[in-house]
Scaffold this motif. Structure first.
Motif, PDB file in Angstrom:
ATOM      1  N   SER A   1       0.821  -1.204   0.000  1.00 20.61           N
ATOM      2  CA  SER A   1       0.000   0.000   0.000  1.00 20.61           C
ATOM      3  C   SER A   1       0.861   1.263   0.000  1.00 20.61           C
ATOM      4  O   SER A   1       0.581   2.226  -0.728  1.00 20.61           O
ATOM      5  N   THR A   2       1.922   1.246   0.806  1.00 18.81           N
ATOM      6  CA  THR A   2       2.814   2.406   0.860  1.00 18.81           C
ATOM      7  C   THR A   2       3.507   2.637  -0.479  1.00 18.81           C
ATOM      8  O   THR A   2       3.611   3.777  -0.949  1.00 18.81           O
ATOM      9  N   MET A   3       3.969   1.555  -1.105  1.00 19.85           N
ATOM     10  CA  MET A   3       4.642   1.687  -2.391  1.00 19.85           C
ATOM     11  C   MET A   3       3.667   2.190  -3.466  1.00 19.85           C
ATOM     12  O   MET A   3       4.046   2.999  -4.330  1.00 19.85           O
ATOM     13  N   GLN A   4       2.425   1.719  -3.428  1.00 17.43           N
ATOM     14  CA  GLN A   4       1.431   2.204  -4.389  1.00 17.43           C
ATOM     15  C   GLN A   4       1.134   3.682  -4.171  1.00 17.43           C
ATOM     16  O   GLN A   4       0.971   4.435  -5.143  1.00 17.43           O
ATOM     17  N   ASN A   5       1.066   4.104  -2.911  1.00 12.67           N
ATOM     18  CA  ASN A   5       0.843   5.527  -2.618  1.00 12.67           C
ATOM     19  C   ASN A   5       2.014   6.372  -3.096  1.00 12.67           C
ATOM     20  O   ASN A   5       1.822   7.479  -3.605  1.00 12.67           O
ATOM     21  N   ILE A   6       3.231   5.844  -2.916  1.00 14.99           N
ATOM     22  CA  ILE A   6       4.410   6.565  -3.408  1.00 14.99           C
ATOM     23  C   ILE A   6       4.356   6.694  -4.926  1.00 14.99           C
ATOM     24  O   ILE A   6       4.659   7.748  -5.497  1.00 14.99           O
ATOM     25  N   GLU A   7       3.932   5.593  -5.583  1.00 12.10           N
ATOM     26  CA  GLU A   7       3.855   5.607  -7.041  1.00 12.10           C
ATOM     27  C   GLU A   7       2.821   6.620  -7.529  1.00 12.10           C
ATOM     28  O   GLU A   7       3.041   7.328  -8.520  1.00 12.10           O
ATOM     29  N   LYS A   8       1.683   6.703  -6.842  1.00 10.76           N
ATOM     30  CA  LYS A   8       0.617   7.612  -7.280  1.00 10.76           C
ATOM     31  C   LYS A   8       0.927   9.060  -6.944  1.00 10.76           C
ATOM     32  O   LYS A   8       0.730   9.948  -7.767  1.00 10.76           O
ATOM     33  N   SER A   9       1.400   9.308  -5.726  1.00  8.78           N
ATOM     34  CA  SER A   9       1.589  10.685  -5.274  1.00  8.78           C
ATOM     35  C   SER A   9       2.959  11.257  -5.633  1.00  8.78           C
ATOM     36  O   SER A   9       3.116  12.469  -5.729  1.00  8.78           O
ATOM     37  N   GLY A  10       3.961  10.367  -5.794  1.00  5.42           N
ATOM     38  CA  GLY A  10       5.304  10.854  -6.078  1.00  5.42           C
ATOM     39  C   GLY A  10       6.031  11.374  -4.851  1.00  5.42           C
ATOM     40  O   GLY A  10       7.137  11.912  -4.963  1.00  5.42           O
ATOM     41  N   SER A  11       5.424  11.226  -3.677  1.00 10.35           N
ATOM     42  CA  SER A  11       6.052  11.676  -2.432  1.00 10.35           C
ATOM     43  C   SER A  11       6.582  10.472  -1.661  1.00 10.35           C
ATOM     44  O   SER A  11       6.116   9.342  -1.832  1.00 10.35           O
ATOM     45  N   PHE A  12       7.559  10.727  -0.808  1.00  7.55           N
ATOM     46  CA  PHE A  12       8.182   9.662  -0.028  1.00  7.55           C
ATOM     47  C   PHE A  12       7.350   9.390   1.225  1.00  7.55           C
ATOM     48  O   PHE A  12       7.040  10.314   1.992  1.00  7.55           O
ATOM     49  N   ARG A  13       6.993   8.130   1.414  1.00  7.02           N
ATOM     50  CA  ARG A  13       6.221   7.727   2.586  1.00  7.02           C
ATOM     51  C   ARG A  13       6.887   6.528   3.245  1.00  7.02           C
ATOM     52  O   ARG A  13       7.625   5.798   2.606  1.00  7.02           O
ATOM     53  N   ARG A  14       6.531   6.331   4.502  1.00 10.03           N
ATOM     54  CA  ARG A  14       7.151   5.258   5.273  1.00 10.03           C
ATOM     55  C   ARG A  14       6.094   4.389   5.936  1.00 10.03           C
ATOM     56  O   ARG A  14       4.960   4.831   6.116  1.00 10.03           O
ATOM     57  N   ILE A  15       6.501   3.170   6.286  1.00  8.19           N
ATOM     58  CA  ILE A  15       5.607   2.244   6.987  1.00  8.19           C
ATOM     59  C   ILE A  15       5.666   2.553   8.478  1.00  8.19           C
ATOM     60  O   ILE A  15       6.753   2.739   9.049  1.00  8.19           O
ATOM     61  N   SER A  16       4.503   2.626   9.104  1.00  4.07           N
ATOM     62  CA  SER A  16       4.475   2.840  10.550  1.00  4.07           C
ATOM     63  C   SER A  16       4.925   1.565  11.241  1.00  4.07           C
ATOM     64  O   SER A  16       4.350   0.499  11.046  1.00  4.07           O
ATOM     65  N   MET A  17       5.954   1.674  12.049  1.00  4.66           N
ATOM     66  CA  MET A  17       6.541   0.519  12.728  1.00  4.66           C
ATOM     67  C   MET A  17       6.363   0.678  14.232  1.00  4.66           C
ATOM     68  O   MET A  17       6.673   1.735  14.796  1.00  4.66           O
ATOM     69  N   SER A  18       5.846  -0.374  14.866  1.00  2.00           N
ATOM     70  CA  SER A  18       5.693  -0.371  16.319  1.00  2.00           C
ATOM     71  C   SER A  18       6.926  -1.001  16.950  1.00  2.00           C
ATOM     72  O   SER A  18       7.314  -2.126  16.611  1.00  2.00           O
ATOM     73  N   LYS A  19       7.554  -0.297  17.842  1.00  2.00           N
ATOM     74  CA  LYS A  19       8.762  -0.802  18.495  1.00  2.00           C
ATOM     75  C   LYS A  19       8.472  -1.949  19.454  1.00  2.00           C
ATOM     76  O   LYS A  19       9.389  -2.648  19.885  1.00  2.00           O
ATOM     77  N   THR A  20       7.191  -2.130  19.800  1.00  2.00           N
ATOM     78  CA  THR A  20       6.857  -3.212  20.737  1.00  2.00           C
ATOM     79  C   THR A  20       6.736  -4.551  20.043  1.00  2.00           C
ATOM     80  O   THR A  20       6.634  -5.576  20.692  1.00  2.00           O
ATOM     81  N   LYS A  21       6.708  -4.566  18.701  1.00  2.00           N
ATOM     82  CA  LYS A  21       6.559  -5.825  17.983  1.00  2.00           C
ATOM     83  C   LYS A  21       7.831  -6.646  18.048  1.00  2.00           C
ATOM     84  O   LYS A  21       8.921  -6.133  18.296  1.00  2.00           O
ATOM     85  N   THR A  22       7.672  -7.918  17.802  1.00  2.00           N
ATOM     86  CA  THR A  22       8.820  -8.810  17.780  1.00  2.00           C
ATOM     87  C   THR A  22       9.764  -8.415  16.657  1.00  2.00           C
ATOM     88  O   THR A  22       9.329  -8.123  15.542  1.00  2.00           O
ATOM     89  N   GLN A  23      11.045  -8.413  16.949  1.00  2.00           N
ATOM     90  CA  GLN A  23      12.029  -8.030  15.941  1.00  2.00           C
ATOM     91  C   GLN A  23      12.287  -9.193  14.993  1.00  2.00           C
ATOM     92  O   GLN A  23      13.393  -9.746  14.930  1.00  2.00           O
ATOM     93  N   ASP A  24      11.267  -9.556  14.218  1.00  2.00           N
ATOM     94  CA  ASP A  24      11.409 -10.682  13.308  1.00  2.00           C
ATOM     95  C   ASP A  24      11.761 -10.188  11.907  1.00  2.00           C
ATOM     96  O   ASP A  24      12.011  -8.997  11.682  1.00  2.00           O
ATOM     97  N   GLU A  25      11.764 -11.148  10.928  1.00  2.00           N
ATOM     98  CA  GLU A  25      12.172 -10.806   9.573  1.00  2.00           C
ATOM     99  C   GLU A  25      11.231  -9.785   8.923  1.00  2.00           C
ATOM    100  O   GLU A  25      11.687  -8.919   8.169  1.00  2.00           O
ATOM    101  N   LEU A  26       9.929  -9.880   9.218  1.00  2.00           N
ATOM    102  CA  LEU A  26       8.981  -8.932   8.639  1.00  2.00           C
ATOM    103  C   LEU A  26       9.204  -7.530   9.204  1.00  2.00           C
ATOM    104  O   LEU A  26       9.088  -6.535   8.483  1.00  2.00           O
ATOM    105  N   PHE A  27       9.505  -7.456  10.485  1.00  2.00           N
ATOM    106  CA  PHE A  27       9.835  -6.157  11.077  1.00  2.00           C
ATOM    107  C   PHE A  27      11.097  -5.600  10.430  1.00  2.00           C
ATOM    108  O   PHE A  27      11.180  -4.404  10.119  1.00  2.00           O
ATOM    109  N   MET A  28      12.088  -6.480  10.222  1.00  2.00           N
ATOM    110  CA  MET A  28      13.321  -6.043   9.576  1.00  2.00           C
ATOM    111  C   MET A  28      13.067  -5.577   8.149  1.00  2.00           C
ATOM    112  O   MET A  28      13.697  -4.620   7.671  1.00  2.00           O
TER     113      MET A  28
END
Length: 454
Positions: free
Chosen positions: A187-214
């Motif tokens: 979703s973030t990449m599609q928004n970047i593609e449509k808007s042309g602006s840089f966006r980031r994924i909201s990351m919760s620091k309380t989540k497990t530091q697994d591969e998906l978090f990485m």
């Protein structure tokens, strides 16, 4: 088919394959262990009957009461002569009689499987005075075992069906949880593609530091780098446009002046031609520096050669003395006679010229080049005693088009690209470069390069 559904189906198929082999093994071991136990019981019974000396006591067979104590339900006892005829037999299950008798010379165990159950037969030779005279055969129908096996199959089938339902349901729900960060990423990449602006994924620091978090964290850091690069690129284009516009404006102005007035005024014509020539040279130098910075081909270790650095530096310093008319000293330790290293001599010469040229521009005194051998590294230090650099400007001097004093640098012919090019050369040579300076106290440019390019 979505990746989530594919993973669910593959996990389910893998689980069912594991269950199939596991349940098959359980069923096989259940049948085998039970059958082997029944066979051992029949063998013990056969040896017990042989101890009764059956050949010399036919009354055992004629009087069923004598054998009933050994005959249980769903069993058969047969006494077989060498011509495969059944001399005596008693039975409690007629299904055992459909299997033809056979004469054997050693203890034999036979297992037969039919629709109505499993049948086992144990045959042992009967000896009289050291010679075999008959075969004692004991057969047993394991109908109960078949019934129990059918019950086991039903239980395993129901267990498999339940496991299948749980695997599909649980797998689908779990993949929803797993793929949530991926959906965010898409979703973030599609928004970047449509808007042309840089966006980031909201990351919760309380989540497990697994591969998906990485993955999400790496994506955010990549966006940071891209945004920084994009901003630098925009700044570079703006600065380059500004630097190119100045000489072009001057050339255009003097050309217009020549067109209108300079044909009748020799002094004005000379001034205009001199200005055009000067700005053209500046424009050429700026273009060369831009090409050097944006050159697409990396000069890596395969373009390096081995050479002695000391005569190379002496020769370069001598050329700069001749062209600048200034005194440039090269200092080396007395014991240092040779200093071999691998690198790109042309790029190292360009590096040395940039550093010495800067020192000559901003200092009226002598310039010193110090050379030191430090284990696996070479240290080059270019020292001047000129106007120096303010501390606030030091972190930015390697940025493209950065100039501590734009007016002074423009007057001296600089475009703010020299140190950026020098930094690029040192990085390609796997080295480091630092500047040490204070206002009014001069500047030191310290370069360390590995002797061997790796």
């Amino acid at each position: 088919m979505s990746l989530r559904l594919k993973i669910t189906l593959w996990v389910t198929a893998g689980l069912m394959l594991i269950l199939f082999f596991s349940f098959t093994f359980v069923y096989y071991m259940f049948i085998r262990v039970t059958t082997n136990g029944e066979i051992e019981l029949l063998k013990e019974k056969a040896h017990t009957l042989l101890q009764k000396d059956l050949p010399n006591h036919p009354e055992y067979w004629n009087n069923n009461n004598q054998m009933d104590e050994f005959l249980i339900p769903q069993e058969m006892l047969r006494y077989i002569t060498p011509d495969t005829k059944v001399l005596y037999q008693i039975y409690s299950d007629e299904n055992l009689l459909r299997y033809r008798p056979s004469y054997v010379n050693k203890e034999t165990i036979t297992t037969e499987t039919a629709r109505d159950g499993i049948f086992i037969f144990v045959k042992v030779p009967v000896f009289q005075q050291g010679h075999q005279v008959a075969v004692l055969e004991i057969g047993r129908s394991l109908r109960k075992l078949g019934e129990h096996a059918n019950i086991l199959i039903s239980i395993l089938s129901l267990t498999s069906a339940g496991a299948l339902i749980l695997a599909v349901t649980g797998g689908y729900l779990y993949t929803n949880v797993i793929f949530h960060p991926l959906h965010q990423l898409i979703s973030t990449m599609q928004n970047i593609e449509k808007s042309g602006s840089f966006r980031r994924i909201s990351m919760s620091k309380t989540k497990t530091q697994d591969e998906l978090f990485m993955l999400g964290d790496t994506f955010n850091r990549m966006i940071d780098r891209l945004e920084e690069t994009f901003m630098k690129q925009e700044q570079f284009l703006a600065d380059a446009s500004h630097e190119l516009r100045t000489p072009l404006t001057i050339i255009e102005s003097y050309a217009s002046l020549l067109r209108r007035w300079a044909f009748s005024d020799a002094a004005l014509r000379e001034e205009a031609l001199e200005a055009i020539q000067s700005e053209s040279a500046q424009l050429k130098l700026l273009t060369q520096n831009l090409l050097s910075l944006t050159h697409a081909v990396r000069e890596e270790c395969e373009q390096s050669v081995s050479f002695d650095l000391l005569p190379f530096i002496q020769k370069t310093a001598s050329s700069l003395r001749l062209t600048s008319g200034r005194h440039i000293e090269v200092h080396t330790p007395p014991e240092l006679k040779e200093l071999h290293m691998t690198g790109n001599p042309n790029k190292l010469k360009q590096l040395l010229i940039i550093l010495v040229d800067n020192a000559l521009k901003y200092s009226k005194q002598d310039v010193t080049i110090q050379v030191n051998d430090e284990a696996n590294q070479v240290r080059l230090t270019v020292v001047d005693h000129g106007i120096g650099i303010a501390e606030k400007d030091l972190p930015h001097l390697f940025d493209r088009f950065y100039r501590a004093d734009k007016a002074r640098n423009r007057k001296l012919g600089g475009a703010g690209l020299g140190l950026a090019i020098a930094h690029n050369i040192v990085m390609k040579q796997k080295g480091t470069i630092t500047l040490q300076s204070s206002l009014g106290e001069g500047t030191k440019a310290v370069v360390t390069l590995p002797k061997t390019c790796q």
